[in-house]
Design an enzyme around this catalytic site. Structure first.
Site, mmCIF file in Angstrom:
data_model
loop_
_atom_site.group_PDB
_atom_site.id
_atom_site.type_symbol
_atom_site.label_atom_id
_atom_site.label_comp_id
_atom_site.label_asym_id
_atom_site.label_seq_id
_atom_site.Cartn_x
_atom_site.Cartn_y
_atom_site.Cartn_z
ATOM 1 C CG ASP A 16 -1.813 1.126 1.382
ATOM 2 O OD1 ASP A 16 -1.656 2.121 0.648
ATOM 3 O OD2 ASP A 16 -2.713 1.042 2.238
ATOM 4 C CB ILE A 17 1.498 3.892 -2.513
ATOM 5 C CG1 ILE A 17 2.742 4.703 -2.833
ATOM 6 C CG2 ILE A 17 0.233 4.722 -2.598
ATOM 7 C CD1 ILE A 17 2.926 5.002 -4.286
ATOM 8 C CG ASN A 30 -9.154 13.200 -11.743
ATOM 9 O OD1 ASN A 30 -8.967 14.393 -11.489
ATOM 10 N ND2 ASN A 30 -9.973 12.457 -11.029
ATOM 11 N N GLY A 38 -9.634 4.448 -6.264
ATOM 12 C CA GLY A 38 -8.332 3.822 -6.447
ATOM 13 C C GLY A 38 -7.272 4.395 -5.523
ATOM 14 C CB VAL A 39 -3.631 4.731 -5.988
ATOM 15 C CG1 VAL A 39 -3.414 5.662 -7.131
ATOM 16 C CG2 VAL A 39 -2.467 4.769 -5.033
ATOM 17 C CG ASP A 40 -6.958 10.786 -6.313
ATOM 18 O OD1 ASP A 40 -6.137 11.563 -6.799
ATOM 19 O OD2 ASP A 40 -7.949 11.164 -5.657
ATOM 20 C CB SER A 125 -2.142 4.742 -16.728
ATOM 21 O OG SER A 125 -2.166 6.139 -16.902
HETATM 22 P P1 ADP Z 1 -5.525 5.152 -12.821
HETATM 23 O O1 ADP Z 1 -6.770 5.997 -12.925
HETATM 24 O O2 ADP Z 1 -4.257 5.951 -13.126
HETATM 25 O O3 ADP Z 1 -5.641 3.894 -13.583
HETATM 26 P P2 ADP Z 1 -6.068 3.784 -10.277
HETATM 27 O O4 ADP Z 1 -6.021 4.377 -8.922
HETATM 28 O O5 ADP Z 1 -7.387 3.331 -10.796
HETATM 29 O O6 ADP Z 1 -5.364 4.863 -11.252
HETATM 30 O O7 ADP Z 1 -5.064 2.544 -10.347
HETATM 31 C C1 ADP Z 1 -3.666 2.655 -10.450
HETATM 32 C C2 ADP Z 1 -3.026 1.481 -9.750
HETATM 33 O O8 ADP Z 1 -2.972 1.747 -8.341
HETATM 34 C C3 ADP Z 1 -3.788 0.153 -9.899
HETATM 35 O O9 ADP Z 1 -2.855 -0.863 -10.211
HETATM 36 C C4 ADP Z 1 -4.385 -0.055 -8.513
HETATM 37 O O10 ADP Z 1 -4.517 -1.441 -8.201
HETATM 38 C C5 ADP Z 1 -3.331 0.573 -7.645
HETATM 39 N N1 ADP Z 1 -3.712 0.936 -6.258
HETATM 40 C C6 ADP Z 1 -4.943 1.142 -5.722
HETATM 41 N N2 ADP Z 1 -4.834 1.456 -4.406
HETATM 42 C C7 ADP Z 1 -3.501 1.443 -4.110
HETATM 43 C C8 ADP Z 1 -2.720 1.673 -2.930
HETATM 44 N N3 ADP Z 1 -3.298 1.990 -1.755
HETATM 45 N N4 ADP Z 1 -1.367 1.547 -3.008
HETATM 46 C C9 ADP Z 1 -0.755 1.242 -4.179
HETATM 47 N N5 ADP Z 1 -1.429 1.036 -5.325
HETATM 48 C C10 ADP Z 1 -2.776 1.122 -5.299
#
Ligand code: ADP
Length: 180
Positions: A16-17, A30, A38-40, A125
């Site tokens: 987890d980042i 975005n 997601g990660v955002d 992405s």
């Molecule tokens: P994008 O819109 O750029 O595709 P996303 O957030 O949908 O961004 O996904 C980008 C990547 O981040 C995906 O591989 C997703 O599984 C991953 N991701 C989601 N949550 C976390 C997190 N807490 N830590 C690291 N990576 C994550």
């Protein structure tokens, strides 16, 4: 998995980042920087409300695709968040690889500009934006490798892959880059 490029380390970990103890973490944002899932979503939740306040105050016009902007890390362990805007995958012929590469490259420049010794990236992405994981791994790792060999910093670049499939894709690509 961990390799050296010059004196710099490039690491792949599954995790987890938001938990990373590095100087800067990268958000897959975005272009309106308005927040998302997601990660955002995970980064904004962990950083606290001040992160969105700071982002909208400093960057009311958002950030173009293929670039990145810096804010503080709010309540995160990281000092900075670099909000990178990767491309939406449209089949591969719409400049996606150049846009993904320039978003990553800008983050590495921001790391140097902010004297960061360590930076962690998610797989930009490859979630909602639909970029195939193996192709994204190829672009992302090549940018990191070339930057480290050219600039000799930051000392540590870590890719934090959330799921096993992404981790495997990045490991397979990194193995092909060692010594190439
Ligand atoms: P994008 O819109 O750029 O595709 P996303 O957030 O949908 O961004 O996904 C980008 C990547 O981040 C995906 O591989 C997703 O599984 C991953 N991701 C989601 N949550 C976390 C997190 N807490 N830590 C690291 N990576 C994550």
């Amino acid at each position: 998995m961990r390799v050296l490029f010059g004196s710099c380390r490039l690491e792949l970990v599954q995790g987890d980042i938001t938990l990373q103890n590095v100087d800067a973490i990268v958000n897959a944002a975005n272009s309106s920087l308005a927040g998302g899932g997601g990660v955002d979503g995970a980064i904004h939740q962990a950083a606290g409300l001040s992160l969105m306040e700071e982002t909208s105050l400093q960057y009311p016009d958002g950030c173009p695709t293929g670039s990145a902007v810096a804010t503080s890390g709010g309540e995160l362990p990281a000092r900075y968040v670099f909000h990178a805007v990767g491309p939406v995958w449209k089949g591969g012929l719409k400049g996606e690889s150049d846009l993904l590469a320039s978003a990553l490259h800008r983050c590495l420049e921001l790391a140097v500009e902010h004297s960061c010794r360590s930076i962690a990236f998610p797989a930009i992405s490859t979630g909602v934006y639909g970029y195939p994981k193996d192709l994204a791994a190829n672009v992302s790792l090549n940018v990191a490798k070339d930057f480290l060999l050219e600039h000799g910093r930051p000392e540590l670049v870590r890719f934090v892959l959330f799921d096993g499939g992404s981790y495997g894709a990045f490991c397979r690509v990194l193995e092909t880059l060692i010594g190439s």
